[in-house]
Design an enzyme around this catalytic site. Structure first.
Site, PDB file in Angstrom:
ATOM      1  N   ARG A   1     -12.988  13.386   7.156  1.00 31.63           N
ATOM      2  CA  ARG A   1     -13.947  14.202   6.382  1.00 31.63           C
ATOM      3  C   ARG A   1     -15.307  13.537   6.443  1.00 31.63           C
ATOM      4  O   ARG A   1     -15.431  12.437   6.983  1.00 31.63           O
ATOM      5  CB  ARG A   1     -13.493  14.256   4.924  1.00 31.63           C
ATOM      6  N   LYS A  19       0.834  -1.205   0.000  1.00 32.86           N
ATOM      7  CA  LYS A  19       0.000   0.000   0.000  1.00 32.86           C
ATOM      8  C   LYS A  19       0.865   1.251   0.000  1.00 32.86           C
ATOM      9  O   LYS A  19       1.905   1.290   0.666  1.00 32.86           O
ATOM     10  CB  LYS A  19      -0.877   0.050   1.252  1.00 32.86           C
ATOM     11  N   GLY A  66      -8.836   6.348  -1.716  1.00 32.34           N
ATOM     12  CA  GLY A  66      -9.853   6.153  -2.753  1.00 32.34           C
ATOM     13  C   GLY A  66      -9.663   4.850  -3.515  1.00 32.34           C
ATOM     14  O   GLY A  66     -10.011   4.749  -4.682  1.00 32.34           O
ATOM     15  N   GLY A  67      -9.113   3.844  -2.826  1.00 27.54           N
ATOM     16  CA  GLY A  67      -8.957   2.537  -3.464  1.00 27.54           C
ATOM     17  C   GLY A  67      -7.764   2.471  -4.409  1.00 27.54           C
ATOM     18  O   GLY A  67      -7.569   1.469  -5.087  1.00 27.54           O
ATOM     19  N   GLU A 110      -7.574   2.484   8.390  1.00 22.94           N
ATOM     20  CA  GLU A 110      -7.272   3.917   8.251  1.00 22.94           C
ATOM     21  C   GLU A 110      -8.396   4.756   8.853  1.00 22.94           C
ATOM     22  O   GLU A 110      -9.473   4.243   9.162  1.00 22.94           O
ATOM     23  CB  GLU A 110      -7.072   4.303   6.783  1.00 22.94           C
TER      24      GLU A 110
HETATM   25  P1  ADP Z   1      -8.201   3.487   0.562  1.00 19.83           P
HETATM   26  O1  ADP Z   1      -7.589   4.495   1.475  1.00 19.83           O
HETATM   27  O2  ADP Z   1      -7.633   3.571  -0.820  1.00 19.83           O
HETATM   28  O3  ADP Z   1      -9.680   3.452   0.610  1.00 19.83           O
HETATM   29  P2  ADP Z   1      -8.038   1.238   2.423  1.00 19.83           P
HETATM   30  O4  ADP Z   1      -6.784   0.958   3.174  1.00 19.83           O
HETATM   31  O5  ADP Z   1      -9.151   1.916   3.156  1.00 19.83           O
HETATM   32  O6  ADP Z   1      -7.678   2.065   1.089  1.00 19.83           O
HETATM   33  O7  ADP Z   1      -8.590  -0.114   1.797  1.00 19.83           O
HETATM   34  C1  ADP Z   1      -9.638  -0.126   0.868  1.00 19.83           C
HETATM   35  C2  ADP Z   1     -10.127  -1.546   0.624  1.00 19.83           C
HETATM   36  O8  ADP Z   1      -9.039  -2.369   0.159  1.00 19.83           O
HETATM   37  C3  ADP Z   1     -10.637  -2.277   1.853  1.00 19.83           C
HETATM   38  O9  ADP Z   1     -11.988  -1.968   2.126  1.00 19.83           O
HETATM   39  C4  ADP Z   1     -10.461  -3.723   1.427  1.00 19.83           C
HETATM   40  O10 ADP Z   1     -11.458  -4.129   0.523  1.00 19.83           O
HETATM   41  C5  ADP Z   1      -9.151  -3.707   0.680  1.00 19.83           C
HETATM   42  N1  ADP Z   1      -8.034  -3.973   1.602  1.00 19.83           N
HETATM   43  C6  ADP Z   1      -7.238  -3.060   2.195  1.00 19.83           C
HETATM   44  N2  ADP Z   1      -6.327  -3.661   2.992  1.00 19.83           N
HETATM   45  C7  ADP Z   1      -6.542  -4.988   2.921  1.00 19.83           C
HETATM   46  C8  ADP Z   1      -5.951  -6.144   3.532  1.00 19.83           C
HETATM   47  N3  ADP Z   1      -4.919  -6.054   4.370  1.00 19.83           N
HETATM   48  N4  ADP Z   1      -6.465  -7.365   3.230  1.00 19.83           N
HETATM   49  C9  ADP Z   1      -7.502  -7.489   2.370  1.00 19.83           C
HETATM   50  N5  ADP Z   1      -8.109  -6.447   1.765  1.00 19.83           N
HETATM   51  C10 ADP Z   1      -7.649  -5.206   2.028  1.00 19.83           C
END
Ligand code: ADP
Length: 453
Positions: free
Chosen positions: A299, A164, A170-171, A295
């Site tokens: 907002r 990451k 935002g995915g 996270e």
């Molecule tokens: P963003 O900030 O881009 O929204 P997130 O960290 O909130 O990213 O993660 C978004 C989505 O990605 C999660 O809801 C989940 O579907 C997937 N995801 C994130 N981290 C993991 C993980 N460690 N294992 C499996 N899926 C994950």
């Protein structure tokens, strides 16, 4: 805690567009706050421009020249005599520099303090805070790592792992890696992509959980330090890490887990000195019953209305009241009434999911008992190609989850959104609502991918 000095907001500049700008203007009207809309040349016919008391054009269509153009937004605030700025979601909403500049210009930024935005905007730092606060996090690294460190950590926690970008959101900025070979290949790519997309090459790694649910806690925090959870939401219906349907409360956790989740969310919000409305996001492993912090979003979220429907709390109103120094009148989470879900209606091709904007020539929006529509579109409006493809949010509320799904289906079926070149994901929603997994609340973040989407 001592009472906070009250700051009055008489006129607010809404630094956003689309449905969230309309949403905020409506609440301002009810609060007696005057509104200034800003708009790009592509948005001069947008509903937020028509509903606001005043409107100022801030530049050409590309976001970098308008909705992200800080000098133009501040000039608009100055010439209209606004005393506050409401950022909505997306655009500048989580930009600590923007919040700082707004405050430096003597205006109220309606959101958390810039330091808080800076801290939670870095997902690695946020994870460190979570760990220190005793909030469970996904096993993995909690600082910027090199390839060698990544290989060591992945070896210890086992594949698959997810890479990451610390500054991602935002995915975007995530890659799943299944082997050491793949990690060697993808790590440098992830780094350079993170640098190009977010201006920061910090990449971290965590265990890729198998089919978790995404469950998040809405909180409100006032300036006295009081933090109150305002319901949880489940957002496990996702396509490519982007939410498609969200609901409140989560149908997947019991009272005991909910209590622990709320406690964890409050601990995290307290640890970062949060102020305003925010969301603490977790992944929930249904097999073990464990949840892990991923996270915090500083907002208002797109999916906030489902919380409003089941709690009766106007979250946007509270963003304004908290910014003015008002204290929360409740100590405990408000009671939950029934179930709500939100469908994100997008202008997109049903097969390729590519944006499919165009004119809205024929529009019949849903209504009736338990239905709320948040949108900026109307018949005769032309959906511009420059921004995200969200056309409307259909929010449905019902006494139980079966009725909720039946109502949501009815809502989709009565909707007509047509125009040359314009396509929508209405049929996709109909499909999801009818899947056995969703109906039985057995859905998880990978369901749509498993079903071929
Ligand atoms: P963003 O900030 O881009 O929204 P997130 O960290 O909130 O990213 O993660 C978004 C989505 O990605 C999660 O809801 C989940 O579907 C997937 N995801 C994130 N981290 C993991 C993980 N460690 N294992 C499996 N899926 C994950």
């Amino acid at each position: 805690m001592s009472a906070q000095p009250k700051r009055e907001i008489k006129k607010v500049l809404i630094a956003n567009r689309g449905e969230i700008a309309v949403r905020a203007i409506r609440t301002c009207k009810e609060l007696g706050i005057k509104t200034v809309a800003v708009y790009s040349e592509a948005d001069k016919d947008s509903l937020h421009v028509m509903l606001a008391d005043e409107a100022v054009c801030i530049g050409p269509p590309p976001p970098s020249e308008s909705y992200l153009n800080i000098p133009n937004i501040l000039s608009a605030a100055e010439i209209t005599g606004a005393d506050a700025v409401y950022p909505g979601y997306g655009f500048l909403s989580e930009n600590p520099k923007f919040a700082e500049i707004v405050e430096a210009n003597g205006l109220i930024f309606i959101g958390p303090r810039p330091e808080t935005l800076r801290l939670i905007g870095n997902k690695v730092k946020a994870k460190q805070v979570a760990k220190r606060a005793g909030v469970p996090t996904v096993p993995g690294s909690t600082r910027k790592i090199s390839l060698e460190e990544a290989l060591d950590i992945a070896y210890d926690i086992g594949y698959p792992v997810i890479l990451k970008a610390a500054a991602g959101g935002g995915g975007r900025g995530m890659r799943v890696v299944y082997s050491e070979k793949e990690l060697r290949e993808k790590f440098p790519l992830a780094r350079s992509e993170a640098k190009a997309a977010f201006g920061d090459d910090t990449v971290y790694l965590e265990k890729f959980l198998l089919n978790p649910k995404h469950i998040e806690v809405q909180i409100l925090a006032d300036k006295s330090g009081k933090v109150v959870p305002i319901s949880d939401r489940e957002c496990s219906i996702q396509r490519r890490h982007q939410k498609v349907i969200e609901e409140a409360p989560s149908p997947s956790i019991d009272g005991e887990t909910r209590k622990k989740l709320y406690e964890a969310a409050v601990r995290f919000a307290e640890a970062v000195g949060y102020e305003g409305a925010g969301t603490v996001e977790f992944l929930y492993d249904t097999k073990s019953g464990e949840f892990y912090f991923i996270e915090m979003n500083g907002r208002i979220q797109v999916e906030h209305p489902v919380t409003e429907m089941v709690t009766g709390v106007d979250l946007v109103k509270w963003q304004f009241l908290i910014a003015m120094g008002e204290e929360l009148p409740f100590e405990e989470p408000p009671p939950i009434n029934g179930f709500a879900l939100e469908m994100r209606i997008n202008a997109e091709d049903p097969v390729t999911f590519a944006p499919a904007p165009g004119p809205i020539e024929r529009l019949i929006l849903p209504g009736g008992f338990g239905v709320r529509v948040d949108t900026h579109v109307y018949q005769g409006y032309r959906v511009p190609p420059y921004y995200d493809s969200l056309l409307a949010k259909f929010i449905v509320h019902a006494a139980d989850r079966d009725e909720l799904i039946r109502r949501a289906l009815r809502v989709v079926e009565e909707t007509v959104i047509e125009g040359k070149g314009l396509k929508t994901n209405l049929e996709f929603h109909k499909f999801i609502l009818q899947t056995k997994e969703f109906r039985e609340a057995k859905h998880h973040v990978k369901l749509l991918e498993e079903l071929g989407y």
